[in-house]
Write an enzyme that holds these catalytic residues in place. Structure first.
Site, short mmCIF file in Angstrom:
data_model
loop_
_atom_site.label_atom_id
_atom_site.label_comp_id
_atom_site.label_asym_id
_atom_site.label_seq_id
_atom_site.Cartn_x
_atom_site.Cartn_y
_atom_site.Cartn_z
N THR A 48 0.70 -1.31 -0.18
CA THR A 48 -0.19 0.00 -0.10
C THR A 48 0.73 1.35 0.11
OG1 THR A 48 -1.62 -1.06 1.21
CG2 THR A 48 -2.03 1.15 1.29
N TYR A 137 5.79 -11.49 4.83
CA TYR A 137 4.61 -10.91 3.98
C TYR A 137 4.25 -11.95 2.65
CZ TYR A 137 2.19 -7.35 1.59
OH TYR A 137 1.25 -6.69 0.63
N LYS A 164 2.00 -11.78 7.77
CA LYS A 164 0.87 -11.20 7.13
C LYS A 164 0.51 -12.08 6.02
CE LYS A 164 -0.22 -7.13 4.28
NZ LYS A 164 0.17 -5.75 4.06
#
Length: 297
Positions: A48, A137, A164
């Site tokens: 993001t 991640y 994540k």
């Protein structure tokens, strides 16, 4: 004090000026905005935050601002999206010097996928050489780390403290939560299924929707914690169209457009991301209005 990662951890955008330099004042405002709402942590320079497009200097500058503004109120996680162990460690050591609490690290993302043992050693070496807690991640579609390997990394490497889980949708997350690794926490990044992720046992979220509508996401997390599932489901139904509106190849600029509608300054996007079209902008506005998000632009 032991690192306590849990709950709602928005992955912030990286604001840029028109000449593609980090807009650090805009970033300070976004950090303050989220802190004032009561988020449980912050993540910068992830997907993001256009982490794959950032120089080491830009990554460090952005992490510094987040650490300074947070001032220990919540943990700060900084993302690294690079294509070699050596480069991840180079970024990691520089970012670690800012005082971040953890690094969020993808597997390599260009074409090639290491085998299980190499993946374990990749994360072991990064954790050892940076000296900072690591969050896996797991997002790269063609280098998706299997749930069994994620669990092995969490259980075998003490300084890898969480994952994540984004790629592989709810099925990969369900498998990982079923394994229930003892060595770290599992965070959801399956934006359209945050609510069922929490019910399955996810210990928080680090996902784009949290950045766009953090207040709704905080309310949903709190509702699940107190067992108010009717409220949590209602909030899911408000959040889902927002995710559908921001999801796409130009997601970060869509997110910045959604922030601008709320009077928040996400800055400019980086080239060559496709600018937001009028149709996308209309869809964003409709989704935010339907979710009862206050718009000023």
């Amino acid at each position: 004090m032991a690192l306590d990662l849990h709950g709602i951890i928005p992955p912030l955008v990286s604001p840029f000026t028109a000449d593609e330099e980090p807009d650090l004042e805009a970033l300070r405002s976004e950090v303050r905005y989220h802190l004032d709402l009561g988020v449980h942590g912050l993540c910068v320079t992830g997907s993001t935050g256009d982490g794959q497009m950032l120089s080491i200097e830009d990554s460090v500058a952005i992490a510094e601002v987040a650490v300074q503004e947070s001032a220990g109120r919540v943990p700060v996680v900084a993302g690294i999206i690079r294509d070699s162990t050596k480069d991840v460690i180079r970024y990691g050591k520089a970012i670690a010097a800012t005082g971040v609490d953890a690094l969020q690290v993808t597997p390599v993302h260009y074409l090639f996928q290491p085998d299980e043992d190499t993946t374990v050693e990749y994360y072991r070496r990064i954790a050892d050489e940076t000296g900072v807690p690591i969050v896996i991640y797991n997002v790269i579609p063609y280098a998706l780390i299997p749930a069994t390997t994620v669990a092995r990394v969490l259980n075998e490497i003490p300084n890898v403290v969480g994952v994540k889980q984004s790629g592989g949708n709810i099925h990969q997350l369900a498998d990982l939560l079923h394994i229930a690794p003892k060595g770290g926490k599992v965070f959801t990044a399956v934006d359209d299924l945050l609510y069922p992720s929490y019910l399955l046992g996810a210990q928080g979220a680090i996902s784009a929707t949290l950045t766009v509508v953090p207040e709704l996401c905080l309310r949903q997390w709190d509702a699940v914690q107190r067992g108010d599932l009717a409220t949590a489901l209602d909030l899911h139904n408000k959040q889902l169209p927002v995710w559908r509106a921001i999801d796409g190849p130009n997601m970060t600029v869509r997110i910045k457009a959604a922030l601008a509608m709320q009077g928040r300054n996400g800055g400019c996007g980086l080239s060559p991301l496709t600018p937001v079209s009028d149709a996308e902008r209309a869809t964003l506005r409709a989704a935010l209005e339907a979710a009862d998000v206050k718009l000023i632009a």
